[in-house]
Design a protein around this motif. Structure first.
Motif, PDB file in Angstrom:
ATOM      1  N   VAL A 121      51.174  24.986  46.528  1.00  0.00           N
ATOM      2  CA  VAL A 121      52.583  24.610  46.410  1.00  0.00           C
ATOM      3  C   VAL A 121      53.123  25.104  45.063  1.00  0.00           C
ATOM      4  CG1 VAL A 121      54.241  22.710  46.313  1.00  0.00           C
ATOM      5  CG2 VAL A 121      52.306  22.595  47.902  1.00  0.00           C
ATOM      6  N   THR A 122      54.240  25.822  45.116  1.00  0.00           N
ATOM      7  CA  THR A 122      54.923  26.272  43.909  1.00  0.00           C
ATOM      8  C   THR A 122      56.320  25.668  43.912  1.00  0.00           C
ATOM      9  OG1 THR A 122      55.911  28.238  44.920  1.00  0.00           O
ATOM     10  CG2 THR A 122      53.682  28.476  44.020  1.00  0.00           C
ATOM     11  N   LYS A 123      57.134  26.018  42.930  1.00  0.00           N
ATOM     12  CA  LYS A 123      58.494  25.474  42.865  1.00  0.00           C
ATOM     13  C   LYS A 123      59.363  25.944  44.019  1.00  0.00           C
ATOM     14  CE  LYS A 123      60.120  29.026  39.729  1.00  0.00           C
ATOM     15  NZ  LYS A 123      60.760  29.315  38.470  1.00  0.00           N
ATOM     16  N   THR A 124      58.938  26.970  44.739  1.00  0.00           N
ATOM     17  CA  THR A 124      59.686  27.435  45.914  1.00  0.00           C
ATOM     18  C   THR A 124      59.033  27.018  47.224  1.00  0.00           C
ATOM     19  OG1 THR A 124      58.551  29.570  45.879  1.00  0.00           O
ATOM     20  CG2 THR A 124      60.652  29.423  44.698  1.00  0.00           C
ATOM     21  N   GLY A 125      57.857  26.402  47.159  1.00  0.00           N
ATOM     22  CA  GLY A 125      57.155  25.971  48.365  1.00  0.00           C
ATOM     23  C   GLY A 125      55.836  26.700  48.518  1.00  0.00           C
ATOM     24  N   ILE A 126      55.487  27.040  49.750  1.00  0.00           N
ATOM     25  CA  ILE A 126      54.262  27.813  50.039  1.00  0.00           C
ATOM     26  C   ILE A 126      54.671  29.051  50.822  1.00  0.00           C
ATOM     27  CG2 ILE A 126      52.017  27.839  51.182  1.00  0.00           C
ATOM     28  CD1 ILE A 126      51.964  24.795  50.978  1.00  0.00           C
ATOM     29  N   GLN A 127      54.373  30.201  50.278  1.00  0.00           N
ATOM     30  CA  GLN A 127      54.649  31.457  50.959  1.00  0.00           C
ATOM     31  C   GLN A 127      53.434  32.365  50.823  1.00  0.00           C
ATOM     32  OE1 GLN A 127      57.075  30.463  48.504  1.00  0.00           O
ATOM     33  NE2 GLN A 127      58.287  29.485  50.081  1.00  0.00           N
ATOM     34  N   GLY A 128      53.167  33.148  51.862  1.00  0.00           N
ATOM     35  CA  GLY A 128      52.118  34.154  51.777  1.00  0.00           C
ATOM     36  C   GLY A 128      51.231  34.199  52.995  1.00  0.00           C
ATOM     37  N   ARG A 129      50.199  35.038  52.856  1.00  0.00           N
ATOM     38  CA  ARG A 129      49.185  35.193  53.894  1.00  0.00           C
ATOM     39  C   ARG A 129      47.941  34.435  53.450  1.00  0.00           C
ATOM     40  NH1 ARG A 129      49.127  36.768  58.557  1.00  0.00           N
ATOM     41  NH2 ARG A 129      47.318  38.081  58.385  1.00  0.00           N
ATOM     42  N   PHE A 130      47.319  33.757  54.397  1.00  0.00           N
ATOM     43  CA  PHE A 130      46.156  32.927  54.087  1.00  0.00           C
ATOM     44  C   PHE A 130      45.044  33.194  55.095  1.00  0.00           C
ATOM     45  CE2 PHE A 130      49.745  30.887  52.226  1.00  0.00           C
ATOM     46  CZ  PHE A 130      49.280  30.333  51.049  1.00  0.00           C
ATOM     47  N   ARG A 131      43.810  32.975  54.618  1.00  0.00           N
ATOM     48  CA  ARG A 131      42.641  33.100  55.497  1.00  0.00           C
ATOM     49  C   ARG A 131      41.840  31.809  55.418  1.00  0.00           C
ATOM     50  NH1 ARG A 131      38.577  37.656  54.081  1.00  0.00           N
ATOM     51  NH2 ARG A 131      38.459  36.360  52.228  1.00  0.00           N
ATOM     52  N   LEU A 132      41.487  31.289  56.577  1.00  0.00           N
ATOM     53  CA  LEU A 132      40.639  30.108  56.705  1.00  0.00           C
ATOM     54  C   LEU A 132      39.300  30.549  57.278  1.00  0.00           C
ATOM     55  CD1 LEU A 132      40.154  26.991  56.867  1.00  0.00           C
ATOM     56  CD2 LEU A 132      41.203  27.090  59.144  1.00  0.00           C
ATOM     57  N   LEU A 133      38.214  30.208  56.601  1.00  0.00           N
ATOM     58  CA  LEU A 133      36.869  30.479  57.105  1.00  0.00           C
ATOM     59  C   LEU A 133      36.208  29.163  57.463  1.00  0.00           C
ATOM     60  CD1 LEU A 133      35.548  33.092  54.519  1.00  0.00           C
ATOM     61  CD2 LEU A 133      36.240  33.525  56.859  1.00  0.00           C
ATOM     62  N   VAL A 134      35.649  29.093  58.677  1.00  0.00           N
ATOM     63  CA  VAL A 134      34.931  27.894  59.123  1.00  0.00           C
ATOM     64  C   VAL A 134      33.544  28.300  59.614  1.00  0.00           C
ATOM     65  CG1 VAL A 134      37.018  26.623  59.735  1.00  0.00           C
ATOM     66  CG2 VAL A 134      35.876  27.991  61.470  1.00  0.00           C
ATOM     67  N   ASP A 135      32.601  27.365  59.509  1.00  0.00           N
ATOM     68  CA  ASP A 135      31.249  27.643  59.994  1.00  0.00           C
ATOM     69  C   ASP A 135      31.156  27.345  61.486  1.00  0.00           C
ATOM     70  OD1 ASP A 135      30.944  24.871  60.279  1.00  0.00           O
ATOM     71  OD2 ASP A 135      29.662  24.662  58.514  1.00  0.00           O
ATOM     72  N   GLU A 136      29.948  27.426  62.021  1.00  0.00           N
ATOM     73  CA  GLU A 136      29.741  27.217  63.462  1.00  0.00           C
ATOM     74  C   GLU A 136      30.052  25.795  63.902  1.00  0.00           C
ATOM     75  OE1 GLU A 136      26.155  26.660  61.057  1.00  0.00           O
ATOM     76  OE2 GLU A 136      27.345  28.441  61.396  1.00  0.00           O
ATOM     77  N   SER A 152      36.186  27.996  53.354  1.00  0.00           N
ATOM     78  CA  SER A 152      37.169  28.408  52.353  1.00  0.00           C
ATOM     79  C   SER A 152      38.546  28.512  52.997  1.00  0.00           C
ATOM     80  CB  SER A 152      36.787  29.727  51.689  1.00  0.00           C
ATOM     81  OG  SER A 152      36.918  30.801  52.587  1.00  0.00           O
ATOM     82  N   PHE A 153      39.551  28.295  52.166  1.00  0.00           N
ATOM     83  CA  PHE A 153      40.942  28.499  52.547  1.00  0.00           C
ATOM     84  C   PHE A 153      41.569  29.186  51.352  1.00  0.00           C
ATOM     85  CE2 PHE A 153      45.427  27.241  52.908  1.00  0.00           C
ATOM     86  CZ  PHE A 153      45.676  27.720  54.182  1.00  0.00           C
ATOM     87  N   GLU A 154      41.996  30.425  51.532  1.00  0.00           N
ATOM     88  CA  GLU A 154      42.467  31.201  50.385  1.00  0.00           C
ATOM     89  C   GLU A 154      43.697  32.016  50.711  1.00  0.00           C
ATOM     90  OE1 GLU A 154      39.290  33.872  49.391  1.00  0.00           O
ATOM     91  OE2 GLU A 154      39.097  34.550  51.450  1.00  0.00           O
ATOM     92  N   LYS A 155      44.462  32.250  49.671  1.00  0.00           N
ATOM     93  CA  LYS A 155      45.638  33.103  49.776  1.00  0.00           C
ATOM     94  C   LYS A 155      45.171  34.541  49.624  1.00  0.00           C
ATOM     95  CE  LYS A 155      50.326  33.652  48.153  1.00  0.00           C
ATOM     96  NZ  LYS A 155      51.380  33.100  47.308  1.00  0.00           N
ATOM     97  N   ILE A 156      45.571  35.398  50.551  1.00  0.00           N
ATOM     98  CA  ILE A 156      45.119  36.785  50.500  1.00  0.00           C
ATOM     99  C   ILE A 156      46.256  37.749  50.182  1.00  0.00           C
ATOM    100  CG2 ILE A 156      43.081  36.457  51.921  1.00  0.00           C
ATOM    101  CD1 ILE A 156      44.680  37.460  54.319  1.00  0.00           C
ATOM    102  N   ALA A 157      47.491  37.299  50.265  1.00  0.00           N
ATOM    103  CA  ALA A 157      48.632  38.157  49.902  1.00  0.00           C
ATOM    104  C   ALA A 157      49.856  37.306  49.655  1.00  0.00           C
ATOM    105  CB  ALA A 157      48.924  39.173  50.992  1.00  0.00           C
TER     106      ALA A 157
END
Length: 73
Positions: free
Chosen positions: A47-62, A68-73
């Motif tokens: 969260v920033t002063k403008t909200g949440i913007q961008g591309r994200f990747r979620l990795l989950v196991d079996e 992990s949950f990370e911003k990629i762009a």
């Protein structure tokens, strides 16, 4: 491991809901069309002063545990 990709564009006022005690999770739709439930605590760091913007990747196991949950762009 399985990867999910998301594009998020959430304004700051809507991000306030991420801090409500009764809202522990949010439902998102990945780029592949799959619906994924994510704990709100994973979104709060982005969260920033403008909200949440961008591309994200979620990795989950079996067992669908978040690795992990990370911003990629």
């Amino acid at each position: 491991m399985k990867s999910y990709f998301f594009s998020l564009n959430i304004n700051y006022l809507d991000c306030e809901n991420l801090y409500l005690p009764q809202l522990n999770t949010c439902m998102m739709t990945s780029d592949s069309g799959e619906r994924v439930q994510l704990p709100t605590k994973n979104l709060r760091p982005f969260v920033t002063k403008t909200g949440i913007q961008g591309r994200f990747r979620l990795l989950v196991d079996e067992n669908n545990k978040i690795k992990s949950f990370e911003k990629i762009a």
